[in-house]
Design a protein around this motif. Structure first.
Motif, PDB file in Angstrom:
ATOM      1  N   LEU A  66       4.358   6.348  -8.399  1.00 52.77           N
ATOM      2  CA  LEU A  66       3.127   5.583  -8.185  1.00 52.77           C
ATOM      3  C   LEU A  66       2.693   5.542  -6.720  1.00 52.77           C
ATOM      4  O   LEU A  66       1.714   4.886  -6.391  1.00 52.77           O
ATOM      5  N   GLN A  67       3.420   6.247  -5.839  1.00 54.34           N
ATOM      6  CA  GLN A  67       3.091   6.200  -4.422  1.00 54.34           C
ATOM      7  C   GLN A  67       2.349   7.437  -3.924  1.00 54.34           C
ATOM      8  O   GLN A  67       1.785   7.430  -2.834  1.00 54.34           O
ATOM      9  N   GLN A  68       2.348   8.496  -4.700  1.00 55.22           N
ATOM     10  CA  GLN A  68       1.696   9.731  -4.281  1.00 55.22           C
ATOM     11  C   GLN A  68       0.723  10.211  -5.358  1.00 55.22           C
ATOM     12  O   GLN A  68       1.157  10.540  -6.465  1.00 55.22           O
ATOM     13  N   PRO A  69      -0.565  10.215  -5.022  1.00 58.84           N
ATOM     14  CA  PRO A  69      -1.193   9.754  -3.784  1.00 58.84           C
ATOM     15  C   PRO A  69      -1.156   8.228  -3.673  1.00 58.84           C
ATOM     16  O   PRO A  69      -0.900   7.551  -4.679  1.00 58.84           O
ATOM     17  N   PRO A  70      -1.418   7.687  -2.478  1.00 60.61           N
ATOM     18  CA  PRO A  70      -1.376   6.230  -2.317  1.00 60.61           C
ATOM     19  C   PRO A  70      -2.338   5.537  -3.286  1.00 60.61           C
ATOM     20  O   PRO A  70      -3.514   5.912  -3.371  1.00 60.61           O
ATOM     21  N   PRO A  71      -1.865   4.566  -4.036  1.00 58.17           N
ATOM     22  CA  PRO A  71      -2.721   3.923  -5.039  1.00 58.17           C
ATOM     23  C   PRO A  71      -3.940   3.235  -4.443  1.00 58.17           C
ATOM     24  O   PRO A  71      -4.984   3.156  -5.106  1.00 58.17           O
ATOM     25  N   MET A  72      -3.847   2.741  -3.211  1.00 55.85           N
ATOM     26  CA  MET A  72      -5.028   2.124  -2.594  1.00 55.85           C
ATOM     27  C   MET A  72      -6.121   3.161  -2.393  1.00 55.85           C
ATOM     28  O   MET A  72      -7.309   2.883  -2.623  1.00 55.85           O
ATOM     29  N   ASP A  73      -5.739   4.367  -1.992  1.00 57.35           N
ATOM     30  CA  ASP A  73      -6.724   5.435  -1.831  1.00 57.35           C
ATOM     31  C   ASP A  73      -7.367   5.779  -3.173  1.00 57.35           C
ATOM     32  O   ASP A  73      -8.578   6.007  -3.260  1.00 57.35           O
ATOM     33  N   THR A  74      -6.551   5.820  -4.216  1.00 55.07           N
ATOM     34  CA  THR A  74      -7.074   6.120  -5.553  1.00 55.07           C
ATOM     35  C   THR A  74      -8.057   5.043  -6.003  1.00 55.07           C
ATOM     36  O   THR A  74      -9.146   5.347  -6.516  1.00 55.07           O
ATOM     37  N   ALA A  75      -7.684   3.777  -5.813  1.00 52.46           N
ATOM     38  CA  ALA A  75      -8.551   2.676  -6.233  1.00 52.46           C
ATOM     39  C   ALA A  75      -9.870   2.689  -5.481  1.00 52.46           C
ATOM     40  O   ALA A  75     -10.943   2.508  -6.066  1.00 52.46           O
ATOM     41  N   LEU A  76      -9.806   2.922  -4.174  1.00 50.86           N
ATOM     42  CA  LEU A  76     -11.027   2.942  -3.365  1.00 50.86           C
ATOM     43  C   LEU A  76     -11.933   4.100  -3.760  1.00 50.86           C
ATOM     44  O   LEU A  76     -13.150   3.944  -3.878  1.00 50.86           O
ATOM     45  N   GLU A  77     -11.359   5.274  -3.961  1.00 51.34           N
ATOM     46  CA  GLU A  77     -12.174   6.423  -4.329  1.00 51.34           C
ATOM     47  C   GLU A  77     -12.793   6.227  -5.711  1.00 51.34           C
ATOM     48  O   GLU A  77     -13.956   6.607  -5.951  1.00 51.34           O
ATOM     49  N   CYS A  78     -12.043   5.631  -6.628  1.00 52.86           N
ATOM     50  CA  CYS A  78     -12.571   5.345  -7.958  1.00 52.86           C
ATOM     51  C   CYS A  78     -13.820   4.465  -7.865  1.00 52.86           C
ATOM     52  O   CYS A  78     -14.849   4.756  -8.491  1.00 52.86           O
TER      53      CYS A  78
END
Length: 274
Positions: free
Chosen positions: A238-250
């Motif tokens: 769950l760390q790759q890619p960083p989940p914060m980056d995934t949430a923001l891009e979503c």
């Protein structure tokens, strides 16, 4: 005790006994995501610094501190003693007060942010007063930004947490009316549909009203992580890619599609004073 006094006691208890808003915004996945998205949306509407901003219901001053670092002059008002003390300790000009009766002069600010009052004023008449007061203290052409909680947030959040069956009556009340007197999670809280929120801002006198999904669909990832991991380190998967980056891009992708606004747990509405 009057209904207004009871509401104030409920809000004081919420932010003094059950929730430390300063810790939530800076330490939880959901809080940090909410901060990042609020800053992203505010940048779209705020005039360039220096400018004067009213942070109405500004809590412990997390948004005010960021604005001050950017060069804005910020005045914060909040009804909770703890929040006023925290904001003052952070170097923010902060006073205790009521969003329905602002202590400031007419047309004193270039913009106003209401990141809490609209969902903690359960009566439509009180929300209308708060909005009109915010409009009063903003200069012509200035923006008023409002944060509201989506009426569907409890349904989706309780499902993610697998607590829906134990909270079903509360969730049903909120879906049907926007309020539940038995809501144990958030005292004195009202939940909006996008149509209701737009109508309230327009009826208060704001023009060019736009509603964004503040947390968007990506916010549900951060809520799930907080619910199931908390202080535990995330597994490598769950760390790759960083989940914060995934949430923001979503949520950035969803910003391009207005029909996805109702997928957000929080709503960000902004209107302009004529």
């Amino acid at each position: 005790m009057t209904a207004q006094a009871q509401a104030q006691v409920g809000i004081e208890g919420q932010y003094t006994e059950r929730c430390n808003e300063e810790v939530r915004l800076r330490s939880t996945w959901r809080g940090r995501f909410e901060m990042a998205r609020t800053q992203h949306l505010l940048r779209q509407y705020l005039p360039e610094a220096p400018a004067d901003v009213a942070d109405i219901g500004g809590g412990p001053g997390a948004h005010a501190c960021w604005l001050k670092q950017l060069g804005y002059s910020v005045e914060l008002l909040d009804p909770v003693d703890r929040h006023v003390a925290q904001a003052t300790a952070a170097g923010i000009s902060a006073i205790k007060g009521d969003a329905r009766r602002l202590p400031w002069e007419n047309e004193q600010f270039d913009a106003a942010l209401l990141a809490g009052p609209i969902y903690h004023l359960t009566e439509a008449s009180d929300r209308r007063l708060a909005l009109r007061e915010a409009i009063r203290v903003v200069r012509p052409g200035g923006f008023v930004a409002v944060v509201a909680i989506n009426r569907a947030a409890n349904l989706i959040g309780s499902t993610i947490a697998n607590t829906l069956l134990t909270r079903q009556q509360v969730v049903t009340d909120i879906l049907e009316t926007g309020f539940s007197p038995d809501n144990e999670r958030m005292a004195e809280t009202v939940y909006h549909t996008t149509t209701q929120l737009r109508t309230e801002l327009v009826n208060a006198g704001l023009a060019s009203v736009t509603i964004h999904g503040l947390t968007g669909p990506g916010g549900w990832l951060t809520i799930a992580i907080d619910r199931y991991f908390g202080e535990i380190e995330l597994p490598d998967l769950l760390q790759q890619p960083p989940p914060m980056d995934t949430a923001l891009e979503c949520s950035r992708l969803a910003d391009r599609h207005p029909e996805l606004v109702p997928s957000s747990s929080l709503l960000f509405a902004v209107g302009q004073r004529a």
